[in-house]
Motif scaffolding. Structure first.
Motif, PDB file in Angstrom:
ATOM      1  N   ARG A 288      -9.745  -5.958 -37.235  1.00 17.75           N
ATOM      2  CA  ARG A 288      -8.810  -6.362 -38.278  1.00 17.75           C
ATOM      3  C   ARG A 288      -8.168  -7.716 -37.976  1.00 17.75           C
ATOM      4  O   ARG A 288      -7.966  -8.529 -38.881  1.00 17.75           O
ATOM      5  CB  ARG A 288      -7.725  -5.288 -38.433  1.00 17.75           C
ATOM      6  CG  ARG A 288      -6.801  -5.510 -39.620  1.00 17.75           C
ATOM      7  CD  ARG A 288      -5.771  -4.402 -39.721  1.00 17.75           C
ATOM      8  NE  ARG A 288      -4.932  -4.543 -40.884  1.00 17.75           N
ATOM      9  CZ  ARG A 288      -5.214  -4.080 -42.090  1.00 17.75           C
ATOM     10  NH1 ARG A 288      -6.354  -3.435 -42.287  1.00 17.75           N
ATOM     11  NH2 ARG A 288      -4.392  -4.229 -43.110  1.00 17.75           N
ATOM     12  N   ALA A 289      -7.842  -7.957 -36.708  1.00 16.48           N
ATOM     13  CA  ALA A 289      -7.208  -9.226 -36.350  1.00 16.48           C
ATOM     14  C   ALA A 289      -8.108 -10.404 -36.719  1.00 16.48           C
ATOM     15  O   ALA A 289      -7.627 -11.443 -37.199  1.00 16.48           O
ATOM     16  CB  ALA A 289      -6.890  -9.248 -34.865  1.00 16.48           C
ATOM     17  N   MET A 290      -9.397 -10.255 -36.520  1.00 16.28           N
ATOM     18  CA  MET A 290     -10.336 -11.312 -36.892  1.00 16.28           C
ATOM     19  C   MET A 290     -10.383 -11.492 -38.403  1.00 16.28           C
ATOM     20  O   MET A 290     -10.454 -12.616 -38.913  1.00 16.28           O
ATOM     21  CB  MET A 290     -11.733 -11.008 -36.350  1.00 16.28           C
ATOM     22  CG  MET A 290     -12.710 -12.167 -36.531  1.00 16.28           C
ATOM     23  SD  MET A 290     -14.416 -11.739 -36.148  1.00 16.28           S
ATOM     24  CE  MET A 290     -14.273 -11.293 -34.441  1.00 16.28           C
ATOM     25  N   MET A 291     -10.326 -10.392 -39.128  1.00 18.24           N
ATOM     26  CA  MET A 291     -10.333 -10.468 -40.584  1.00 18.24           C
ATOM     27  C   MET A 291      -9.099 -11.203 -41.098  1.00 18.24           C
ATOM     28  O   MET A 291      -9.177 -11.996 -42.045  1.00 18.24           O
ATOM     29  CB  MET A 291     -10.417  -9.055 -41.166  1.00 18.24           C
ATOM     30  CG  MET A 291     -11.716  -8.341 -40.821  1.00 18.24           C
ATOM     31  SD  MET A 291     -11.657  -6.556 -41.125  1.00 18.24           S
ATOM     32  CE  MET A 291     -11.626  -6.536 -42.906  1.00 18.24           C
ATOM     33  N   GLU A 292      -7.952 -10.944 -40.478  1.00 12.30           N
ATOM     34  CA  GLU A 292      -6.727 -11.641 -40.865  1.00 12.30           C
ATOM     35  C   GLU A 292      -6.857 -13.141 -40.623  1.00 12.30           C
ATOM     36  O   GLU A 292      -6.436 -13.957 -41.456  1.00 12.30           O
ATOM     37  CB  GLU A 292      -5.544 -11.067 -40.079  1.00 12.30           C
ATOM     38  CG  GLU A 292      -5.217  -9.622 -40.445  1.00 12.30           C
ATOM     39  CD  GLU A 292      -4.226  -8.978 -39.498  1.00 12.30           C
ATOM     40  OE1 GLU A 292      -3.863  -9.619 -38.473  1.00 12.30           O
ATOM     41  OE2 GLU A 292      -3.803  -7.833 -39.759  1.00 12.30           O
ATOM     42  N   ALA A 293      -7.463 -13.503 -39.496  1.00 12.42           N
ATOM     43  CA  ALA A 293      -7.668 -14.915 -39.183  1.00 12.42           C
ATOM     44  C   ALA A 293      -8.623 -15.570 -40.177  1.00 12.42           C
ATOM     45  O   ALA A 293      -8.428 -16.732 -40.575  1.00 12.42           O
ATOM     46  CB  ALA A 293      -8.203 -15.064 -37.758  1.00 12.42           C
ATOM     47  N   MET A 294      -9.643 -14.839 -40.585  1.00 10.59           N
ATOM     48  CA  MET A 294     -10.590 -15.368 -41.575  1.00 10.59           C
ATOM     49  C   MET A 294      -9.904 -15.621 -42.906  1.00 10.59           C
ATOM     50  O   MET A 294     -10.139 -16.631 -43.568  1.00 10.59           O
ATOM     51  CB  MET A 294     -11.763 -14.402 -41.745  1.00 10.59           C
ATOM     52  CG  MET A 294     -12.649 -14.306 -40.516  1.00 10.59           C
ATOM     53  SD  MET A 294     -13.894 -12.989 -40.628  1.00 10.59           S
ATOM     54  CE  MET A 294     -15.002 -13.680 -41.866  1.00 10.59           C
ATOM     55  N   ALA A 295      -9.022 -14.691 -43.300  1.00  9.67           N
ATOM     56  CA  ALA A 295      -8.278 -14.882 -44.556  1.00  9.67           C
ATOM     57  C   ALA A 295      -7.392 -16.119 -44.481  1.00  9.67           C
ATOM     58  O   ALA A 295      -7.151 -16.780 -45.489  1.00  9.67           O
ATOM     59  CB  ALA A 295      -7.443 -13.640 -44.853  1.00  9.67           C
ATOM     60  N   ALA A 296      -6.916 -16.432 -43.266  1.00 10.83           N
ATOM     61  CA  ALA A 296      -6.090 -17.625 -43.064  1.00 10.83           C
ATOM     62  C   ALA A 296      -6.935 -18.891 -42.943  1.00 10.83           C
ATOM     63  O   ALA A 296      -6.392 -19.989 -42.801  1.00 10.83           O
ATOM     64  CB  ALA A 296      -5.224 -17.456 -41.819  1.00 10.83           C
ATOM     65  N   GLY A 297      -8.255 -18.745 -42.988  1.00 14.41           N
ATOM     66  CA  GLY A 297      -9.138 -19.910 -42.982  1.00 14.41           C
ATOM     67  C   GLY A 297      -9.467 -20.451 -41.607  1.00 14.41           C
ATOM     68  O   GLY A 297      -9.896 -21.600 -41.486  1.00 14.41           O
ATOM     69  N   LEU A 298      -9.319 -19.625 -40.556  1.00  9.01           N
ATOM     70  CA  LEU A 298      -9.608 -20.103 -39.208  1.00  9.01           C
ATOM     71  C   LEU A 298     -11.061 -19.836 -38.823  1.00  9.01           C
ATOM     72  O   LEU A 298     -11.542 -18.707 -38.971  1.00  9.01           O
ATOM     73  CB  LEU A 298      -8.694 -19.422 -38.183  1.00  9.01           C
ATOM     74  CG  LEU A 298      -7.193 -19.684 -38.292  1.00  9.01           C
ATOM     75  CD1 LEU A 298      -6.462 -19.073 -37.101  1.00  9.01           C
ATOM     76  CD2 LEU A 298      -6.892 -21.169 -38.372  1.00  9.01           C
ATOM     77  N   GLY A 307     -19.645  -5.106 -35.016  1.00 13.11           N
ATOM     78  CA  GLY A 307     -18.366  -5.361 -35.672  1.00 13.11           C
ATOM     79  C   GLY A 307     -18.121  -6.843 -35.822  1.00 13.11           C
ATOM     80  O   GLY A 307     -17.961  -7.346 -36.947  1.00 13.11           O
ATOM     81  N   ASN A 308     -18.098  -7.583 -34.710  1.00  9.45           N
ATOM     82  CA  ASN A 308     -17.959  -9.033 -34.783  1.00  9.45           C
ATOM     83  C   ASN A 308     -19.138  -9.638 -35.532  1.00  9.45           C
ATOM     84  O   ASN A 308     -18.978 -10.562 -36.344  1.00  9.45           O
ATOM     85  CB  ASN A 308     -17.885  -9.632 -33.374  1.00  9.45           C
ATOM     86  CG  ASN A 308     -16.617  -9.249 -32.634  1.00  9.45           C
ATOM     87  OD1 ASN A 308     -15.732  -8.627 -33.201  1.00  9.45           O
ATOM     88  ND2 ASN A 308     -16.541  -9.603 -31.363  1.00  9.45           N
ATOM     89  N   ARG A 309     -20.332  -9.125 -35.243  1.00 12.49           N
ATOM     90  CA  ARG A 309     -21.540  -9.635 -35.917  1.00 12.49           C
ATOM     91  C   ARG A 309     -21.524  -9.340 -37.408  1.00 12.49           C
ATOM     92  O   ARG A 309     -22.155 -10.054 -38.184  1.00 12.49           O
ATOM     93  CB  ARG A 309     -22.801  -9.016 -35.297  1.00 12.49           C
ATOM     94  CG  ARG A 309     -23.181  -9.585 -33.948  1.00 12.49           C
ATOM     95  CD  ARG A 309     -24.586  -9.135 -33.561  1.00 12.49           C
ATOM     96  NE  ARG A 309     -24.640  -7.706 -33.309  1.00 12.49           N
ATOM     97  CZ  ARG A 309     -24.574  -7.157 -32.100  1.00 12.49           C
ATOM     98  NH1 ARG A 309     -24.430  -7.921 -31.032  1.00 12.49           N
ATOM     99  NH2 ARG A 309     -24.661  -5.854 -31.956  1.00 12.49           N
ATOM    100  N   ASP A 310     -20.840  -8.277 -37.814  1.00 13.74           N
ATOM    101  CA  ASP A 310     -20.751  -7.967 -39.238  1.00 13.74           C
ATOM    102  C   ASP A 310     -19.915  -9.014 -39.967  1.00 13.74           C
ATOM    103  O   ASP A 310     -20.147  -9.296 -41.141  1.00 13.74           O
ATOM    104  CB  ASP A 310     -20.119  -6.587 -39.446  1.00 13.74           C
ATOM    105  CG  ASP A 310     -21.055  -5.469 -39.042  1.00 13.74           C
ATOM    106  OD1 ASP A 310     -21.593  -4.796 -39.934  1.00 13.74           O
ATOM    107  OD2 ASP A 310     -21.261  -5.276 -37.833  1.00 13.74           O
ATOM    108  N   LEU A 311     -18.936  -9.572 -39.271  1.00 11.34           N
ATOM    109  CA  LEU A 311     -17.996 -10.493 -39.913  1.00 11.34           C
ATOM    110  C   LEU A 311     -18.457 -11.945 -39.890  1.00 11.34           C
ATOM    111  O   LEU A 311     -18.210 -12.686 -40.845  1.00 11.34           O
ATOM    112  CB  LEU A 311     -16.620 -10.379 -39.244  1.00 11.34           C
ATOM    113  CG  LEU A 311     -15.871  -9.070 -39.509  1.00 11.34           C
ATOM    114  CD1 LEU A 311     -14.625  -8.985 -38.641  1.00 11.34           C
ATOM    115  CD2 LEU A 311     -15.488  -8.953 -40.983  1.00 11.34           C
ATOM    116  N   ILE A 312     -19.072 -12.363 -38.790  1.00 14.71           N
ATOM    117  CA  ILE A 312     -19.509 -13.762 -38.733  1.00 14.71           C
ATOM    118  C   ILE A 312     -20.945 -13.872 -38.239  1.00 14.71           C
ATOM    119  O   ILE A 312     -21.434 -13.021 -37.487  1.00 14.71           O
ATOM    120  CB  ILE A 312     -18.582 -14.632 -37.854  1.00 14.71           C
ATOM    121  CG1 ILE A 312     -18.735 -14.283 -36.369  1.00 14.71           C
ATOM    122  CG2 ILE A 312     -17.136 -14.509 -38.280  1.00 14.71           C
ATOM    123  CD1 ILE A 312     -18.130 -15.323 -35.452  1.00 14.71           C
ATOM    124  N   SER A 313     -21.599 -14.936 -38.665  1.00 17.05           N
ATOM    125  CA  SER A 313     -22.937 -15.285 -38.184  1.00 17.05           C
ATOM    126  C   SER A 313     -22.808 -16.546 -37.335  1.00 17.05           C
ATOM    127  O   SER A 313     -22.058 -17.458 -37.690  1.00 17.05           O
ATOM    128  CB  SER A 313     -23.888 -15.538 -39.364  1.00 17.05           C
ATOM    129  OG  SER A 313     -23.984 -14.383 -40.180  1.00 17.05           O
TER     130      SER A 313
END
Length: 376
Positions: A288-298, A307-313
């Motif tokens: 979730r912390a990574m998802m929050e950072a993604m929403a903030a554009g980081l 899990g991490n691989r699901d969110l970023i490539s």
């Protein structure tokens, strides 16, 4: 009135992840019950109109408390006659499904927030948790997974209902809370936090545990600041390894570059001041912390795990690095903090990628699943 029972080991699991789902059921005239270990968040749940049942769960599968918890769940289900059971967290989920089987209460849904057995997991995890899940799957009508590796693993389970395996994009995130306001002045905010205009900030949010593996960040920073002394890491959180890591930072003379902020409620503002986000966990379900950072554009630096691989490539929304690889972690930090076109594209891509993980999108996915099992 229909009644649902939500089960997890502790009360804060529900305040952290499930308030939108509690409201979802209530808006449809369903009476919501929660069975969990009571704590500081119980009153918050009761204020929402939830009927809370204290069950003295233990997260350990060896605890003798689990016998009492099982009989308490069994008595609760026999008394209340629920129309749907939805279980979370491994040990509580196993007991909940066993109690449902014993009382002939159904249907039963289980959300796996990240199986404790996974590629690279300790052998003990496979010996304990895999048989638990394999057995309990036979008492489960619907298995909900939140990452691709768990979904593929779930295909090998013999569920009670045909076509009962589902993949959803997490538990949902309120993206608007983390969007950077148009009038936000990053440079001024950095100055208020005690940083200079040219300082580059990498944010890391998470509990200080062996699993979160913050030492990999520290070791990488030890090398990175030799090349760029203006890089800073902000660690947000508390935990059992906090003091040990603080001492380690002092030993490496990194106190000027690595900052421990403790528990904070202003996570969005901290993210907005940042230039990148890093998470070097050994295990994640869907962070979730990574998802929050993604929403903030980081743009993201993360270990190359489930899990991490699901969110970023890798190379798209950020960089994936091997667990324990200090050199590649250092290189990723230096690369992601460059003022380059590639990094600007990453900032755009993380905001686009995270849209499918919004709470609005997930509620639509869950609405279809719930309506498969309960008429609401």
């Amino acid at each position: 009135m229909k009644k649902v029972l939500l089960i997890a080991s502790v009360d804060f699991h529900f305040t952290s992840f499930h308030i939108p789902y509690i409201k979802y059921f209530q808006q449809r005239g369903v009476e919501v019950h929660i069975a969990a270990k009571s704590g500081e968040r119980t009153k918050e749940l009761e204020a929402l109109g939830v009927i809370f049942h204290h069950i003295d769960f233990s997260r350990s599968p060896y605890s003798p408390k689990l016998f009492r918890a099982f009989f308490d769940l069994k008595e609760l289900m026999s008394r209340e006659k629920f129309d749907l059971i939805h279980v979370h967290t491994p040990v509580a989920a196993f007991l909940g499904r066993l109690a449902a089987r014993s009382t002939k209460t159904e249907p039963v849904l289980y959300t796996a927030h990240g199986f404790h057995f996974y590629k690279g997991a300790p052998v003990l995890n496979w010996l304990i948790y895999y048989p638990m899940e394999k057995i309990a799957a036979r008492w489960t009508h619907g298995l909900i997974t939140i990452n691709r590796e768990d979904y593929e693993r779930g295909k090998h389970f013999n569920l009670k209902r045909k076509n009962g395996l589902f993949y959803v994009h997490g538990v949902g995130l309120s993206l608007e809370e983390y969007f950077i306001p148009q009038n936000f002045d990053q440079e001024r905010h950095k100055e208020k936090m005690g940083f200079r205009k040219n300082d580059k900030i990498v944010v890391c949010v998470g509990e200080f545990t062996r699993n979160k593996n913050q030492q990999q960040v520290i070791d990488a920073m030890h090398e990175a600041v030799k090349i760029d002394p203006d890089i800073h890491v902000l660690f947000v959180g508390t935990g059992e390894q906090e003091e040990k890591l603080k001492k380690y930072v002092k030993q490496l003379n990194l106190s000027k570059n690595i900052h421990f902020l403790g528990y904070r409620r202003d996570i969005p503002e901290i993210l907005w001041a940042g230039d990148a986000f890093i998470l070097t966990s050994r295990r994640e379900g869907l962070p979730r912390a990574m998802m929050e950072a993604m929403a903030a554009g980081l743009p993201i630096i993360a270990t190359d795990i489930r899990g991490n691989r699901d969110l970023i490539s890798h190379g798209q929304e950020g960089y994936l690095v091997p667990i324990g690889d200090i050199e590649k972690t250092k290189e990723a930090i230096l690369q992601i903090l460059k003022d380059s076109k590639q990094v600007e594209v990453m900032k755009y891509k993380v905001k686009e990628k995270i849209k499918i993980y919004s709470i609005e999108s997930i509620l639509k996915e869950m609405d279809q699943i719930y309506k498969t099992f309960i008429n609401i």
